[in-house]
Design a protein around this motif. Sequence first.
Motif, short mmCIF file in Angstrom:
data_model
loop_
_atom_site.label_atom_id
_atom_site.label_comp_id
_atom_site.label_asym_id
_atom_site.label_seq_id
_atom_site.Cartn_x
_atom_site.Cartn_y
_atom_site.Cartn_z
N ALA A 80 31.19 -12.01 -13.98
CA ALA A 80 30.61 -13.35 -13.89
C ALA A 80 29.12 -13.30 -13.58
N VAL A 81 28.70 -12.41 -12.67
CA VAL A 81 27.29 -12.29 -12.33
C VAL A 81 26.48 -11.83 -13.54
N LEU A 82 26.98 -10.81 -14.23
CA LEU A 82 26.24 -10.28 -15.38
C LEU A 82 26.21 -11.24 -16.55
N ASP A 83 27.29 -11.99 -16.76
CA ASP A 83 27.25 -13.03 -17.79
C ASP A 83 26.24 -14.10 -17.41
N GLY A 84 26.15 -14.42 -16.13
CA GLY A 84 25.15 -15.38 -15.67
C GLY A 84 23.73 -14.88 -15.86
N VAL A 85 23.52 -13.59 -15.58
CA VAL A 85 22.20 -12.98 -15.79
C VAL A 85 21.84 -13.01 -17.27
N PHE A 86 22.81 -12.70 -18.12
CA PHE A 86 22.57 -12.74 -19.56
C PHE A 86 22.22 -14.16 -20.00
N GLY A 87 22.96 -15.15 -19.49
CA GLY A 87 22.79 -16.52 -19.94
C GLY A 87 21.57 -17.22 -19.37
N ILE A 88 21.07 -16.80 -18.19
CA ILE A 88 19.92 -17.49 -17.59
C ILE A 88 18.68 -17.33 -18.44
N TYR A 89 18.68 -16.33 -19.30
CA TYR A 89 17.61 -16.18 -20.28
C TYR A 89 17.38 -17.49 -21.03
N ALA A 90 18.47 -18.17 -21.40
CA ALA A 90 18.34 -19.42 -22.14
C ALA A 90 17.67 -20.50 -21.32
N LEU A 91 17.88 -20.49 -19.99
CA LEU A 91 17.26 -21.48 -19.12
C LEU A 91 15.74 -21.32 -19.13
#
Length: 390
Positions: A42-53
């Motif tokens: 979950a943390v790593l998926d969040g790190v990957f996805g925060i790029y979009a933010l």
Amino acid sequence: MGDPSRRGFISVLAVLLSTGWAANHFASLIPVLREHEGLSHAVLDGVFGIYALGLLPGLLTGGVLSDRVGRAAVVLPGALVASLGTVFLLLWHNTSGLLVGRLVVGVGAGLAIGAGTAWAADLRGKAGTVMAGVVLTSGFALGPLFSGLMAQFAAFPLATPFVVSALLSVCSVAAAAMWSRTPTSPSAVLPLPADGERSVRSALIWALPLAPWVFASATVSFVTMSARLGDRYSGPLLPGIAAALTLGAGIIVQTIARHRDWGRQAGSAGAGLAALGYCLVAAGGAHPPLALFVVCALTLGTAYGLCLRSGLLDLETLAPPASRGTLTGIFYVGTYLGFGLPVLLVVLEPSLGPSIPMLVLAALAALVAVIRFRAVLASYQPTTLEEYAS
């Protein structure tokens, strides 16, 4: 080294390549970070996805600014900001550091990608638009592949990939600063047609429905599907190979479409293939077989390539040139929302399971395919844009 204008165009493409590399190579490093730093899925998926933010404000402000102050003044600093984020990722491997680094990479990539695509269109018209899509996709594909190889075999698996990415960004920016030239007014490159058919509204109506299926297709393949295979095939090479298959298919189909001059129905086919790919992912469930994983990667990669190419060509053909940077940024905002999809799927999976969300996405993509197919058929009439619509 030949024609200076050609060198300048190639240097702009090099910036797009290195920025795509910096944006996406992190996918191959997720398993290494999980193993070495003990971070959760979950943390790593969040790190990957925060790029979009970080990407969203970069795309929106970068496109608008590049229309006003010129492409180089936005693209080159943006690429350097992305390289700065890469340095953060190199030096700072806890959760906070990774989040900050990916966010900074996103801001820089947002500034560089939308305005850089518009810059390529300014310099080479339709051919520049198509090449920008192909080269950017190549960066997205090569970054995870080579970073996966370096993470697997290099002596410093959590350092070497970031160092290589940062160096590529800095070198490409230096080359573009020396060789590139950009028109002082993008509107001078391609005048409005006499019948006034170019408009912001028409460009967005055609391009935006394709945007969600670009990176939603790609990330479902090389993030979600890779994670579902992770219990049987671990290590950094799996997401790297998944990205290479997915984005390699996207590169190939864009190249074929360019040489054969495929028309607007290619976008309908792209949305239809996205729907098919999501159905296949749903059929695979939580533990898909390896063969289905490969088929999904190729299908979704082809969908990615067709949707990206068709959306960008809709903009190049229909957008007023003075607004091209702004509208390209808006289109890319729509595409990059797909980077948040793996996180959303992780959140929904405990309550809905692994398949139902994918079937909902498939239905929406199929609806877009049908609507666009009918709209393209209805648009077959003599216009100044007849060649593109055929």
